[in-house]
Design a protein around this motif. Structure first.
Motif, PDB file in Angstrom:
ATOM      1  N   PHE A   6      -7.541   1.236   2.224  1.00 35.28           N
ATOM      2  CA  PHE A   6      -6.199   0.853   1.782  1.00 35.28           C
ATOM      3  C   PHE A   6      -6.162   0.533   0.292  1.00 35.28           C
ATOM      4  O   PHE A   6      -5.248   0.946  -0.415  1.00 35.28           O
ATOM      5  CB  PHE A   6      -5.710  -0.349   2.595  1.00 35.28           C
ATOM      6  CG  PHE A   6      -4.594  -0.002   3.537  1.00 35.28           C
ATOM      7  CD1 PHE A   6      -4.720   1.022   4.452  1.00 35.28           C
ATOM      8  CD2 PHE A   6      -3.403  -0.701   3.504  1.00 35.28           C
ATOM      9  CE1 PHE A   6      -3.700   1.341   5.323  1.00 35.28           C
ATOM     10  CE2 PHE A   6      -2.373  -0.391   4.367  1.00 35.28           C
ATOM     11  CZ  PHE A   6      -2.529   0.636   5.280  1.00 35.28           C
ATOM     12  N   MET A   7      -7.139  -0.197  -0.200  1.00 39.28           N
ATOM     13  CA  MET A   7      -7.146  -0.558  -1.618  1.00 39.28           C
ATOM     14  C   MET A   7      -7.324   0.677  -2.498  1.00 39.28           C
ATOM     15  O   MET A   7      -6.637   0.823  -3.508  1.00 39.28           O
ATOM     16  CB  MET A   7      -8.223  -1.611  -1.889  1.00 39.28           C
ATOM     17  CG  MET A   7      -7.869  -2.957  -1.268  1.00 39.28           C
ATOM     18  SD  MET A   7      -9.005  -4.310  -1.662  1.00 39.28           S
ATOM     19  CE  MET A   7     -10.527  -3.761  -0.905  1.00 39.28           C
ATOM     20  N   ARG A   8      -8.237   1.572  -2.104  1.00 39.13           N
ATOM     21  CA  ARG A   8      -8.460   2.788  -2.894  1.00 39.13           C
ATOM     22  C   ARG A   8      -7.243   3.706  -2.864  1.00 39.13           C
ATOM     23  O   ARG A   8      -6.864   4.276  -3.886  1.00 39.13           O
ATOM     24  CB  ARG A   8      -9.686   3.548  -2.374  1.00 39.13           C
ATOM     25  CG  ARG A   8     -11.013   2.901  -2.660  1.00 39.13           C
ATOM     26  CD  ARG A   8     -11.751   3.447  -3.878  1.00 39.13           C
ATOM     27  NE  ARG A   8     -11.744   4.870  -4.071  1.00 39.13           N
ATOM     28  CZ  ARG A   8     -12.578   5.753  -3.514  1.00 39.13           C
ATOM     29  NH1 ARG A   8     -13.533   5.337  -2.698  1.00 39.13           N
ATOM     30  NH2 ARG A   8     -12.482   7.028  -3.779  1.00 39.13           N
ATOM     31  N   VAL A   9      -6.626   3.849  -1.694  1.00 39.86           N
ATOM     32  CA  VAL A   9      -5.438   4.702  -1.591  1.00 39.86           C
ATOM     33  C   VAL A   9      -4.285   4.097  -2.392  1.00 39.86           C
ATOM     34  O   VAL A   9      -3.556   4.816  -3.088  1.00 39.86           O
ATOM     35  CB  VAL A   9      -5.041   4.926  -0.112  1.00 39.86           C
ATOM     36  CG1 VAL A   9      -3.653   5.531   0.002  1.00 39.86           C
ATOM     37  CG2 VAL A   9      -6.069   5.824   0.580  1.00 39.86           C
ATOM     38  N   HIS A  10      -4.112   2.800  -2.325  1.00 41.66           N
ATOM     39  CA  HIS A  10      -3.061   2.132  -3.091  1.00 41.66           C
ATOM     40  C   HIS A  10      -3.226   2.429  -4.581  1.00 41.66           C
ATOM     41  O   HIS A  10      -2.267   2.822  -5.263  1.00 41.66           O
ATOM     42  CB  HIS A  10      -3.100   0.621  -2.828  1.00 41.66           C
ATOM     43  CG  HIS A  10      -1.983  -0.126  -3.462  1.00 41.66           C
ATOM     44  ND1 HIS A  10      -2.040  -0.579  -4.757  1.00 41.66           N
ATOM     45  CD2 HIS A  10      -0.771  -0.489  -2.983  1.00 41.66           C
ATOM     46  CE1 HIS A  10      -0.921  -1.196  -5.061  1.00 41.66           C
ATOM     47  NE2 HIS A  10      -0.127  -1.160  -3.994  1.00 41.66           N
ATOM     48  N   ASP A  11      -4.439   2.263  -5.106  1.00 39.53           N
ATOM     49  CA  ASP A  11      -4.708   2.549  -6.514  1.00 39.53           C
ATOM     50  C   ASP A  11      -4.478   4.019  -6.833  1.00 39.53           C
ATOM     51  O   ASP A  11      -3.884   4.362  -7.858  1.00 39.53           O
ATOM     52  CB  ASP A  11      -6.141   2.156  -6.885  1.00 39.53           C
ATOM     53  CG  ASP A  11      -6.355   0.655  -6.859  1.00 39.53           C
ATOM     54  OD1 ASP A  11      -5.363  -0.110  -6.837  1.00 39.53           O
ATOM     55  OD2 ASP A  11      -7.540   0.237  -6.840  1.00 39.53           O
ATOM     56  N   HIS A  12      -4.938   4.904  -5.947  1.00 37.93           N
ATOM     57  CA  HIS A  12      -4.759   6.348  -6.119  1.00 37.93           C
ATOM     58  C   HIS A  12      -3.274   6.701  -6.229  1.00 37.93           C
ATOM     59  O   HIS A  12      -2.864   7.455  -7.116  1.00 37.93           O
ATOM     60  CB  HIS A  12      -5.403   7.082  -4.941  1.00 37.93           C
ATOM     61  CG  HIS A  12      -5.106   8.536  -4.879  1.00 37.93           C
ATOM     62  ND1 HIS A  12      -5.758   9.467  -5.676  1.00 37.93           N
ATOM     63  CD2 HIS A  12      -4.215   9.248  -4.130  1.00 37.93           C
ATOM     64  CE1 HIS A  12      -5.286  10.681  -5.401  1.00 37.93           C
ATOM     65  NE2 HIS A  12      -4.346  10.566  -4.483  1.00 37.93           N
ATOM     66  N   LEU A  13      -2.470   6.157  -5.330  1.00 38.49           N
ATOM     67  CA  LEU A  13      -1.032   6.473  -5.329  1.00 38.49           C
ATOM     68  C   LEU A  13      -0.352   5.955  -6.587  1.00 38.49           C
ATOM     69  O   LEU A  13       0.472   6.665  -7.188  1.00 38.49           O
ATOM     70  CB  LEU A  13      -0.363   5.897  -4.085  1.00 38.49           C
ATOM     71  CG  LEU A  13      -0.799   6.520  -2.760  1.00 38.49           C
ATOM     72  CD1 LEU A  13      -0.198   5.755  -1.587  1.00 38.49           C
ATOM     73  CD2 LEU A  13      -0.437   8.005  -2.693  1.00 38.49           C
ATOM     74  N   LYS A  14      -0.663   4.748  -7.001  1.00 34.49           N
ATOM     75  CA  LYS A  14      -0.062   4.184  -8.218  1.00 34.49           C
ATOM     76  C   LYS A  14      -0.433   5.011  -9.450  1.00 34.49           C
ATOM     77  O   LYS A  14       0.385   5.200 -10.354  1.00 34.49           O
ATOM     78  CB  LYS A  14      -0.494   2.722  -8.403  1.00 34.49           C
ATOM     79  CG  LYS A  14       0.182   1.786  -7.435  1.00 34.49           C
ATOM     80  CD  LYS A  14       1.678   1.751  -7.698  1.00 34.49           C
ATOM     81  CE  LYS A  14       2.351   0.644  -6.944  1.00 34.49           C
ATOM     82  NZ  LYS A  14       3.780   0.598  -7.221  1.00 34.49           N
TER      83      LYS A  14
END
Length: 179
Positions: free
Chosen positions: A110-118
C-alpha cells in the motif's frame, strides 16, 4: 462442505462472508460522505472488491497489477512488482481516487503503490484507501476497512481453491461439484 473453524491464526472465509464484507466496506465508504471519481483496484486480490464497488457506486474502475506473494506457493512475501500501466475504462487516473484491495497486511504494498500513484499521476487530487481486512501488524492504515484483525491471521479466501486447480483437472472438479 464447511470450512475449518477460524481462530487467531487462521480466518476461513466463505463466498457469502466475502460478499457481505464487500457490502459492509461499501456501506462504510458511503456513510463517510466522501465522494470519489474513480476506483483503482490492485490485482489480483482487489479485483473482485473493486468490481463490486464500482458497480455499487457507478464509477469507472481502474486496475493496477501488483505482485509480491509469489514465493512458497503464494504464502511468502517477496519483492514488489508494480505494473507500468493502469487499465481503466474511461479517461485517465485523475481526481479523487479510491484505492481498493482485499487486505493490507504488512502495509508495504500500500505504501509503495500510494507513492507510485502520487508520482506517476499528478492529476490525482485525493487518494484514499479501502480494504476488506486490516491486519494489526500493518505499517499502513487504510482510510476504510470492513474488519480489523489484531492477531494477523492467515486469511483463507474462497477463491483460493482455484490456485491449485489446473485445466486437466476440470472435468473431475466439475463432476465433484455436481454430486
Amino acid at each position: 462442505m464447511s470450512s475449518p473453524k477460524s481462530d487467531d491464526s487462521h480466518l476461513w472465509v466463505t463466498w457469502d462472508d466475502y460478499h457481505r464484507l464487500i457490502e459492509r466496506l461499501s456501506f462504510t465508504v458511503y456513510q463517510s460522505g466522501w465522494e470519489f471519481d474513480q476506483i483503482l483496484c490492485l490485482a489480483r486480490g482487489g479485483v473482485r472488491v473493486g468490481d463490486v464497488m464500482s458497480r455499487i457506486f457507478d464509477v469507472p474502475l481502474g486496475i493496477l497489477a501488483t505482485s509480491s506473494y509469489r514465493e512458497a506457493a503464494g504464502t511468502k512475501q517477496g519483492d514488489l512488482d508494480i505494473a507500468q500501466f493502469i487499465t481503466i475504462t474511461r479517461g485517465t487516473l485523475s481526481g479523487r481516487v479510491l484505492l481498493v484491495d482485499d487486505m493490507v497486511d504488512t502495509g508495504k504494498t500500500f505504501m509503495r503503490v500510494h507513492d507510485h500513484l502520487k508520482n506517476q499521476f499528478p492529476a490525482i487530487t485525493e487518494l484514499r484507501s479501502a480494504v476488506l481486512w486490516w491486519k494489526g501488524h500493518s505499517q499502513a492504515t487504510p482510510d476504510y476497512y470492513a474488519d480489523k484483525l489484531p492477531t494477523n491471521p492467515w486469511i483463507h479466501q474462497p477463491f483460493e481453491d482455484y490456485d491449485s486447480l489446473r485445466p486437466h483437472q476440470l472435468e473431475a472438479w466439475i463432476r465433484k461439484g455436481s454430486s
